[in-house]
Design a protein around this motif. Structure first.
Motif, PDB file in Angstrom:
ATOM      1  N   PRO A 297      49.612  -1.845 -14.914  1.00  0.00           N
ATOM      2  CA  PRO A 297      50.434  -2.992 -15.301  1.00  0.00           C
ATOM      3  C   PRO A 297      51.617  -3.240 -14.374  1.00  0.00           C
ATOM      4  N   GLN A 298      52.033  -2.189 -13.631  1.00  0.00           N
ATOM      5  CA  GLN A 298      53.198  -2.323 -12.766  1.00  0.00           C
ATOM      6  C   GLN A 298      53.048  -1.406 -11.558  1.00  0.00           C
ATOM      7  N   ALA A 299      53.477  -1.880 -10.403  1.00  0.00           N
ATOM      8  CA  ALA A 299      53.413  -1.077  -9.175  1.00  0.00           C
ATOM      9  C   ALA A 299      54.644  -0.186  -9.058  1.00  0.00           C
ATOM     10  N   PRO A 300      54.514   0.970  -8.396  1.00  0.00           N
ATOM     11  CA  PRO A 300      55.668   1.843  -8.189  1.00  0.00           C
ATOM     12  C   PRO A 300      56.495   1.381  -6.993  1.00  0.00           C
ATOM     13  N   GLU A 301      57.566   2.084  -6.718  1.00  0.00           N
ATOM     14  CA  GLU A 301      58.399   1.763  -5.557  1.00  0.00           C
ATOM     15  C   GLU A 301      57.799   2.309  -4.265  1.00  0.00           C
ATOM     16  N   VAL A 302      57.133   3.468  -4.358  1.00  0.00           N
ATOM     17  CA  VAL A 302      56.519   4.092  -3.186  1.00  0.00           C
ATOM     18  C   VAL A 302      55.091   4.499  -3.529  1.00  0.00           C
ATOM     19  N   VAL A 303      54.177   4.230  -2.605  1.00  0.00           N
ATOM     20  CA  VAL A 303      52.795   4.690  -2.741  1.00  0.00           C
ATOM     21  C   VAL A 303      52.467   5.588  -1.556  1.00  0.00           C
ATOM     22  N   ILE A 304      51.923   6.757  -1.845  1.00  0.00           N
ATOM     23  CA  ILE A 304      51.421   7.666  -0.812  1.00  0.00           C
ATOM     24  C   ILE A 304      49.903   7.630  -0.880  1.00  0.00           C
ATOM     25  N   VAL A 305      49.248   7.437   0.251  1.00  0.00           N
ATOM     26  CA  VAL A 305      47.783   7.470   0.290  1.00  0.00           C
ATOM     27  C   VAL A 305      47.340   8.525   1.297  1.00  0.00           C
ATOM     28  N   ASN A 306      46.363   9.302   0.906  1.00  0.00           N
ATOM     29  CA  ASN A 306      45.808  10.352   1.768  1.00  0.00           C
ATOM     30  C   ASN A 306      44.291  10.330   1.618  1.00  0.00           C
ATOM     31  N   PRO A 307      43.641   9.270   2.129  1.00  0.00           N
ATOM     32  CA  PRO A 307      42.209   9.075   1.875  1.00  0.00           C
ATOM     33  C   PRO A 307      41.334   9.949   2.758  1.00  0.00           C
ATOM     34  N   PRO A 308      40.038  10.018   2.459  1.00  0.00           N
ATOM     35  CA  PRO A 308      39.089  10.663   3.378  1.00  0.00           C
ATOM     36  C   PRO A 308      38.962   9.842   4.662  1.00  0.00           C
ATOM     37  N   ARG A 309      38.096  10.270   5.554  1.00  0.00           N
ATOM     38  CA  ARG A 309      38.010   9.672   6.888  1.00  0.00           C
ATOM     39  C   ARG A 309      37.709   8.177   6.858  1.00  0.00           C
ATOM     40  N   GLY A 311      39.042   5.936   5.148  1.00  0.00           N
ATOM     41  CA  GLY A 311      40.228   5.144   4.897  1.00  0.00           C
ATOM     42  C   GLY A 311      40.302   4.622   3.475  1.00  0.00           C
ATOM     43  N   ILE A 312      41.287   3.764   3.201  1.00  0.00           N
ATOM     44  CA  ILE A 312      41.478   3.284   1.834  1.00  0.00           C
ATOM     45  C   ILE A 312      40.582   2.090   1.527  1.00  0.00           C
ATOM     46  N   GLY A 313      40.096   1.397   2.539  1.00  0.00           N
ATOM     47  CA  GLY A 313      39.175   0.288   2.316  1.00  0.00           C
ATOM     48  C   GLY A 313      39.880  -1.030   2.045  1.00  0.00           C
ATOM     49  N   ALA A 314      39.119  -2.105   2.139  1.00  0.00           N
ATOM     50  CA  ALA A 314      39.669  -3.459   2.054  1.00  0.00           C
ATOM     51  C   ALA A 314      40.290  -3.771   0.697  1.00  0.00           C
ATOM     52  N   THR A 315      39.679  -3.288  -0.379  1.00  0.00           N
ATOM     53  CA  THR A 315      40.172  -3.651  -1.715  1.00  0.00           C
ATOM     54  C   THR A 315      41.553  -3.061  -1.987  1.00  0.00           C
ATOM     55  N   LEU A 316      41.714  -1.756  -1.726  1.00  0.00           N
ATOM     56  CA  LEU A 316      43.014  -1.133  -1.961  1.00  0.00           C
ATOM     57  C   LEU A 316      44.049  -1.652  -0.966  1.00  0.00           C
ATOM     58  N   ALA A 317      43.644  -1.859   0.285  1.00  0.00           N
ATOM     59  CA  ALA A 317      44.568  -2.424   1.268  1.00  0.00           C
ATOM     60  C   ALA A 317      45.041  -3.805   0.821  1.00  0.00           C
ATOM     61  N   GLY A 318      44.124  -4.607   0.290  1.00  0.00           N
ATOM     62  CA  GLY A 318      44.485  -5.926  -0.202  1.00  0.00           C
ATOM     63  C   GLY A 318      45.435  -5.849  -1.382  1.00  0.00           C
ATOM     64  N   TRP A 319      45.203  -4.884  -2.283  1.00  0.00           N
ATOM     65  CA  TRP A 319      46.102  -4.719  -3.423  1.00  0.00           C
ATOM     66  C   TRP A 319      47.498  -4.327  -2.944  1.00  0.00           C
ATOM     67  N   LEU A 320      47.588  -3.375  -2.013  1.00  0.00           N
ATOM     68  CA  LEU A 320      48.888  -2.969  -1.489  1.00  0.00           C
ATOM     69  C   LEU A 320      49.608  -4.141  -0.829  1.00  0.00           C
ATOM     70  N   GLU A 321      48.866  -4.946  -0.089  1.00  0.00           N
ATOM     71  CA  GLU A 321      49.453  -6.110   0.587  1.00  0.00           C
ATOM     72  C   GLU A 321      50.075  -7.073  -0.424  1.00  0.00           C
ATOM     73  N   ASP A 322      49.426  -7.271  -1.556  1.00  0.00           N
ATOM     74  CA  ASP A 322      49.871  -8.262  -2.534  1.00  0.00           C
ATOM     75  C   ASP A 322      50.716  -7.675  -3.661  1.00  0.00           C
ATOM     76  N   SER A 323      50.886  -6.368  -3.682  1.00  0.00           N
ATOM     77  CA  SER A 323      51.456  -5.698  -4.855  1.00  0.00           C
ATOM     78  C   SER A 323      52.965  -5.807  -4.984  1.00  0.00           C
ATOM     79  N   GLY A 324      53.655  -5.991  -3.889  1.00  0.00           N
ATOM     80  CA  GLY A 324      55.102  -5.931  -3.929  1.00  0.00           C
ATOM     81  C   GLY A 324      55.666  -4.539  -3.714  1.00  0.00           C
ATOM     82  N   VAL A 325      54.819  -3.534  -3.551  1.00  0.00           N
ATOM     83  CA  VAL A 325      55.279  -2.173  -3.237  1.00  0.00           C
ATOM     84  C   VAL A 325      56.130  -2.229  -1.977  1.00  0.00           C
ATOM     85  N   ARG A 326      57.303  -1.617  -2.029  1.00  0.00           N
ATOM     86  CA  ARG A 326      58.241  -1.716  -0.915  1.00  0.00           C
ATOM     87  C   ARG A 326      57.924  -0.755   0.222  1.00  0.00           C
TER      88      ARG A 326
END
Length: 374
Positions: A297-309, A311-326
């Motif tokens: 329901p709400q994004a945090p102030e900081v997101v840490i990602v440590n994906p496998p080789r 990467g995080i992929g288009a869907t999660l990258a798109g969410w981060l881009e639009d999320s407002g995460v600083r």
């Protein structure tokens, strides 16, 4: 560093073997900087060097040879065992245990699995060493037929290896090129290996993932923790959290930290570490990182990602881009997928990065990048 196995063409896994280490590290730094050259505001910390040898805290050894003369190492082109027990990149404490382990294989009647004929029981041996010198040993067997013999002779093995803390049998009945199967039988009272990094104790279960270079892993978590402390957020997500390394290092009073990981075993280990540390504002959940983010329901102030080789992929990258995460901290073991993911998040600008040499003698490295929304 020179390696007799590499020089004799018995093992080619360390493709940079024989090159001066300074040249290896400089090459990795240049490779990453070239891939991320489009991000002009990205400033680089000095790359973090590793010990050239003895850095691997985990050895995945294919068992070959015969019952009376087992080999530990890899398979040759014909599927026969090539012994690599003296491999110099493996931690000395693990190498010192191999003699007792090969003796146990013979004593317990664990016939090495012969790939060409598909006969035998013992396929792989996986040994992990903690920073305190304790060992976890996993016997990957074709079936449970030999399990009673492993149990019977285990006291003798523990007497020969006083540092042995966790022993398990993994069952891999299928004939396929993988290290382990899904079923794990832990044979010791102690079920996790304590990976002590600074003031944080991480608990590693037999099927859990942990960075193979303990010293560099400690430096990776410490750098991420410093960046988080500078940002002083009230909320942090650790996506692809594994056993909770980033989450536990970034915990602080009044800071809500959530770790997400698909492996329930890893989450259980992370939860034990949280309880041991008394961290009430940290929680770990088993689930898919992308699905968790999309449903939150709400994004945090900081997101840490440590994906496998991959990467995080288009869907999660798109969410981060639009999320407002600083702010985002991205830890990557594959700079190519990192570059692709960063290109999909143009509003999150990379401002600081560091190459950490997690895998000397190979082309691989870890990259930690700090992103800010613009």
């Amino acid at each position: 560093m020179q390696c007799s196995y590499f020089d004799a063409a018995r093992c080619g896994s360390c493709t940079l073997m024989g090159r001066p280490y300074a040249e290896q590290l400089a090459g990795k730094q240049e490779h990453v900087r070239t891939l991320l050259a489009a991000h002009r505001e990205l400033g680089w910390l000095e790359p973090l060097a590793s010990a050239e040898a003895g850095y691997r805290n985990k050895a995945k050894m294919v068992v070959g040879g015969s019952l009376t003369a087992p080999t530990l190492g890899i398979l040759d082109a014909e599927g026969r065992g090539t012994d690599l027990r003296a491999c110099a990149i493996i931690a000395p404490g693990i190498r010192a245990a191999f003699e007792a382990l090969t003796g146990f294989i013979t004593t317990a009647g664990l016939t090495p699995y012969d790939v060409p004929t598909r006969r035998g029981e013992l396929k792989n041996l996986v040994v992990t060493e903690s920073p305190d010198g304790e060992l976890m040993v996993r016997f990957v067997l074709r079936s449970s037929e030999a399990l009673p013999r492993v149990r019977k002779h285990l006291p003798g093995l523990r007497a020969a290896l006083p540092r042995l803390a966790v022993v398990s049998v993994n069952l891999l009945p299928e004939h396929k090129a993988v290290v382990e199967g899904e079923e794990e039988v832990v044979l010791t009272e102690q079920q996790t290996l304590t990976m002590r990094l600074g003031e944080v104790d991480l608990h590693l279960r037999p099927q859990g993932f942990f960075q193979t270079n303990t010293a560099v892993a400690a430096a990776l978590y410490a750098q991420a923790s410093r960046w988080v402390e500078e940002l002083a957020p009230s909320s942090v997500w650790d996506l692809y959290c594994g056993v909770g390394g980033f989450a536990l290092h970034c915990a602080a009073p009044g800071r809500e930290v959530v770790g997400i990981e698909t492996s329930e075993a890893a989450v259980a280990a992370a939860e034990r570490s949280r309880l041991d540390a008394g961290l009430e504002s940290v929680r770990f959940l088993a689930g898919d990182a992308t699905a968790f983010a999309l449903s939150a329901p709400q994004a945090p102030e900081v997101v840490i990602v440590n994906p496998p080789r991959r990467g995080i992929g288009a869907t999660l990258a798109g969410w981060l881009e639009d999320s407002g995460v600083r702010h985002v901290l991205y830890s990557s073991c594959n700079a190519t997928s990192l570059a692709r993911d960063l290109a999909a998040m143009p509003s999150l600008v990379p401002v600081q990065g560091q190459v950490l040499d997690m895998f000397p003698q190979t082309p691989h490295a870890e990259v930690l990048v700090r992103l800010e929304r613009r």
